[in-house]
Design a protein around this motif. Structure first.
Motif, mmCIF file in Angstrom:
data_model
loop_
_atom_site.group_PDB
_atom_site.id
_atom_site.type_symbol
_atom_site.label_atom_id
_atom_site.label_comp_id
_atom_site.label_asym_id
_atom_site.label_seq_id
_atom_site.Cartn_x
_atom_site.Cartn_y
_atom_site.Cartn_z
ATOM 1 N N VAL A 174 -12.662 24.291 53.196
ATOM 2 C CA VAL A 174 -11.567 24.677 54.090
ATOM 3 C C VAL A 174 -10.602 25.603 53.364
ATOM 4 O O VAL A 174 -10.599 25.685 52.145
ATOM 5 C CB VAL A 174 -10.786 23.444 54.624
ATOM 6 N N GLY A 175 -9.782 26.272 54.143
ATOM 7 C CA GLY A 175 -8.739 27.120 53.607
ATOM 8 C C GLY A 175 -9.156 28.571 53.523
ATOM 9 O O GLY A 175 -10.338 28.908 53.611
ATOM 10 N N GLU A 176 -8.158 29.401 53.394
ATOM 11 C CA GLU A 176 -8.378 30.818 53.168
ATOM 12 C C GLU A 176 -7.131 31.348 52.483
ATOM 13 O O GLU A 176 -6.099 30.705 52.458
ATOM 14 C CB GLU A 176 -8.665 31.558 54.475
ATOM 15 N N GLY A 177 -7.253 32.522 51.907
ATOM 16 C CA GLY A 177 -6.096 33.057 51.201
ATOM 17 C C GLY A 177 -5.865 32.342 49.887
ATOM 18 O O GLY A 177 -6.782 32.172 49.094
ATOM 19 N N ASP A 178 -4.638 31.887 49.669
ATOM 20 C CA ASP A 178 -4.238 31.327 48.377
ATOM 21 C C ASP A 178 -4.721 29.908 48.107
ATOM 22 O O ASP A 178 -4.672 29.457 46.967
ATOM 23 C CB ASP A 178 -2.721 31.346 48.242
ATOM 24 N N ILE A 179 -5.136 29.176 49.126
ATOM 25 C CA ILE A 179 -5.545 27.784 48.906
ATOM 26 C C ILE A 179 -6.888 27.537 49.583
ATOM 27 O O ILE A 179 -7.033 27.723 50.789
ATOM 28 C CB ILE A 179 -4.497 26.798 49.445
ATOM 29 N N ARG A 180 -7.865 27.113 48.777
ATOM 30 C CA ARG A 180 -9.190 26.745 49.294
ATOM 31 C C ARG A 180 -9.591 25.424 48.666
ATOM 32 O O ARG A 180 -9.305 25.179 47.501
ATOM 33 C CB ARG A 180 -10.219 27.813 48.966
ATOM 34 N N LEU A 181 -10.270 24.593 49.438
ATOM 35 C CA LEU A 181 -10.710 23.284 48.961
ATOM 36 C C LEU A 181 -12.139 23.038 49.408
ATOM 37 O O LEU A 181 -12.562 23.538 50.452
ATOM 38 C CB LEU A 181 -9.842 22.168 49.558
ATOM 39 N N TRP A 182 -12.853 22.225 48.628
ATOM 40 C CA TRP A 182 -14.195 21.802 49.021
ATOM 41 C C TRP A 182 -14.559 20.516 48.287
ATOM 42 O O TRP A 182 -14.096 20.259 47.183
ATOM 43 C CB TRP A 182 -15.238 22.890 48.765
ATOM 44 N N PRO A 183 -15.394 19.691 48.947
ATOM 45 C CA PRO A 183 -15.812 18.432 48.327
ATOM 46 C C PRO A 183 -16.953 18.664 47.328
ATOM 47 O O PRO A 183 -17.718 19.616 47.450
ATOM 48 C CB PRO A 183 -16.307 17.610 49.522
ATOM 49 N N VAL A 184 -17.066 17.776 46.350
ATOM 50 C CA VAL A 184 -18.163 17.782 45.383
ATOM 51 C C VAL A 184 -18.867 16.433 45.510
ATOM 52 O O VAL A 184 -18.212 15.390 45.474
ATOM 53 C CB VAL A 184 -17.653 17.988 43.937
#
Length: 134
Positions: free
Chosen positions: A65-75
Motif C-alpha cells: 500500500v501507499g504511494e509517494g513518500d510512504i509505502r508499506l508491504w508485508p513480509v
C-alpha cells in the motif's frame, strides 16, 4: 483523550546486506484519530518523526500500500505467516525500515479498540468548521 504508545527495535536497511538496529516509538492519540506518529532514534539529537495514516499502516499488514513518500508491504515466511512489515519512507532519499509484525499488530489493534474504524470523525462539529471566518 486516550494515548497508546509502543517502543520497539526496528531494522533499518541501509543497503541490501547492511542493516542497523534502531529504536522506534509509535504513538497514537485519540484526539488526532486518523494518524500515527513514528519517531526513530527517540533518544538521539537526530530523531526523525513521520506522521502516517493509521489505516495505511493497517493496510500494509496485508498488502502493498501507499504511494509517494510512504509505502508499506508485508513480509511472509516460507509457510505464508506474516513475520514483519516493511516501511519505505521518502521518495528521493529513502529509508527502508522493517518492523516485527507481532508487537506492531497487537499495538495497532489496541488503537482500533480506542477509536473504531469509521468513527474517527464522529466528534467533529462540521457546522463550526464550515462557518465563514469573520
Amino acid at each position: 483523550m486516550k494515548k497508546c504508545c509502543l517502543s520497539l527495535q526496528v531494522t533499518h536497511w541501509v543497503f541490501a546486506d547492511v542493516a542497523l538496529t534502531r529504536t522506534c516509538e509509535v504513538s497514537y492519540d485519540s484526539t488526532d484519530p486518523l494518524v500515527v506518529t513514528m519517531v526513530f532514534d527517540v533518544a538521539s539529537e537526530r530523531s526523525v518523526s513521520w506522521v502516517v495514516s493509521r489505516d495505511l499502516l493497517a493496510g500494509g499488514l496485508v498488502d502493498q500500500v501507499g504511494e509517494g513518500d510512504i509505502r508499506l508491504w508485508p513480509v511472509h515466511d516460507h509457510e505464508g505467516g506474516l513475520t514483519s512489515v516493511c516501511v519505505r519512507l521518502g521518495s528521493v532519499h529513502t529509508a527502508l525500515i522493517e518492523l516485527d509484525a507481532e508487537p506492531f499488530m497487537t499495538w495497532l489493534a489496541r488503537t482500533y479498540d480506542m477509536v473504531p474504524r469509521g468513527t474517527e470523525l464522529d466528534g467533529v462539529d462540521w457546522d463550526e468548521l464550515v462557518q465563514p471566518v469573520e
